[in-house]
Design a protein around this motif. Structure first.
Motif, PDB file in Angstrom:
ATOM      1  N   ARG A 195       0.835  -1.193   0.000  1.00 41.66           N
ATOM      2  CA  ARG A 195       0.000   0.000   0.000  1.00 41.66           C
ATOM      3  C   ARG A 195       0.870   1.243   0.000  1.00 41.66           C
ATOM      4  O   ARG A 195       1.900   1.288   0.661  1.00 41.66           O
ATOM      5  N   LYS A 196       0.441   2.251  -0.735  1.00 41.89           N
ATOM      6  CA  LYS A 196       1.178   3.507  -0.808  1.00 41.89           C
ATOM      7  C   LYS A 196       0.642   4.459   0.253  1.00 41.89           C
ATOM      8  O   LYS A 196      -0.529   4.424   0.604  1.00 41.89           O
ATOM      9  N   PHE A 197       1.521   5.319   0.763  1.00 46.11           N
ATOM     10  CA  PHE A 197       1.145   6.303   1.762  1.00 46.11           C
ATOM     11  C   PHE A 197       0.311   7.392   1.108  1.00 46.11           C
ATOM     12  O   PHE A 197       0.676   7.925   0.068  1.00 46.11           O
TER      13      PHE A 197
ATOM     14  N   VAL B 200      -3.464  12.747   5.875  1.00 47.53           N
ATOM     15  CA  VAL B 200      -2.795  13.300   7.059  1.00 47.53           C
ATOM     16  C   VAL B 200      -2.496  14.787   6.926  1.00 47.53           C
ATOM     17  O   VAL B 200      -2.029  15.395   7.876  1.00 47.53           O
ATOM     18  N   ALA B 201      -2.775  15.365   5.786  1.00 47.82           N
ATOM     19  CA  ALA B 201      -2.489  16.785   5.577  1.00 47.82           C
ATOM     20  C   ALA B 201      -3.277  17.624   6.579  1.00 47.82           C
ATOM     21  O   ALA B 201      -4.473  17.440   6.767  1.00 47.82           O
ATOM     22  N   GLY B 202      -2.586  18.522   7.272  1.00 48.90           N
ATOM     23  CA  GLY B 202      -3.235  19.396   8.234  1.00 48.90           C
ATOM     24  C   GLY B 202      -3.399  18.788   9.615  1.00 48.90           C
ATOM     25  O   GLY B 202      -3.886  19.444  10.528  1.00 48.90           O
ATOM     26  N   SER B 203      -3.008  17.537   9.812  1.00 46.82           N
ATOM     27  CA  SER B 203      -3.198  16.900  11.120  1.00 46.82           C
ATOM     28  C   SER B 203      -2.163  17.356  12.142  1.00 46.82           C
ATOM     29  O   SER B 203      -2.372  17.217  13.331  1.00 46.82           O
ATOM     30  N   ALA B 204      -1.032  17.916  11.704  1.00 49.78           N
ATOM     31  CA  ALA B 204       0.001  18.407  12.618  1.00 49.78           C
ATOM     32  C   ALA B 204      -0.019  19.930  12.594  1.00 49.78           C
ATOM     33  O   ALA B 204       0.946  20.581  12.199  1.00 49.78           O
ATOM     34  N   SER B 205      -1.098  20.524  13.047  1.00 46.30           N
ATOM     35  CA  SER B 205      -1.287  21.976  12.928  1.00 46.30           C
ATOM     36  C   SER B 205      -0.411  22.777  13.875  1.00 46.30           C
ATOM     37  O   SER B 205      -0.242  23.974  13.690  1.00 46.30           O
TER      38      SER B 205
END
Length: 114
Positions: A74-76, A81-86
């Motif tokens: 499976r590819k990442f 996950v974009a924006g999850s580490a604000s």
């Protein structure tokens, strides 16, 4: 083959798997009609999961092997996950600068071997 004989062969061949005796089991299976195809019913004892894709190898009209097909990894997905580490901040130019230090290869002659 007796257990003593098997352990003797294992000791003799060590870790050479191409020389070891393979375990062989025979199963009686049934071929049946499934739509416009024929299907082969395999025993549940083999541990195969429904829907598993298999590779069937046939040589000279005879079935040689049936093996599971390796699924692609499976590819990442970065979108999930974009924006999850604000709470993270971008690096500044000062954070990207490193102090000069002597390197292990500096000062060696260009012609000398390392």
């Amino acid at each position: 083959m007796s257990t003593d004989r098997m352990s003797e062969l294992h000791r003799l061949f060590g870790s050479a798997p191409w020389l070891k005796v393979r375990e062989r089991r025979d199963y009686r299976v049934k071929v049946f009609q499934s739509g416009n195809s024929v299907a082969l019913r395999l025993p549940a004892e083999l541990g195969l999961k429904p829907g598993l894709e298999m590779n069937l190898r046939v040589e000279n009209g005879e079935i040689v092997s049936v093996e599971p097909v390796e699924r692609p990894k499976r590819k990442f997905n970065a979108v999930k996950v974009a924006g999850s580490a604000s709470d993270l901040t971008l690096l500044t130019d000062a954070d990207r600068t490193f102090a000069d230090r002597p390197l292990s290869w500096q000062g060696r002659d260009e012609g000398s071997a390392a």
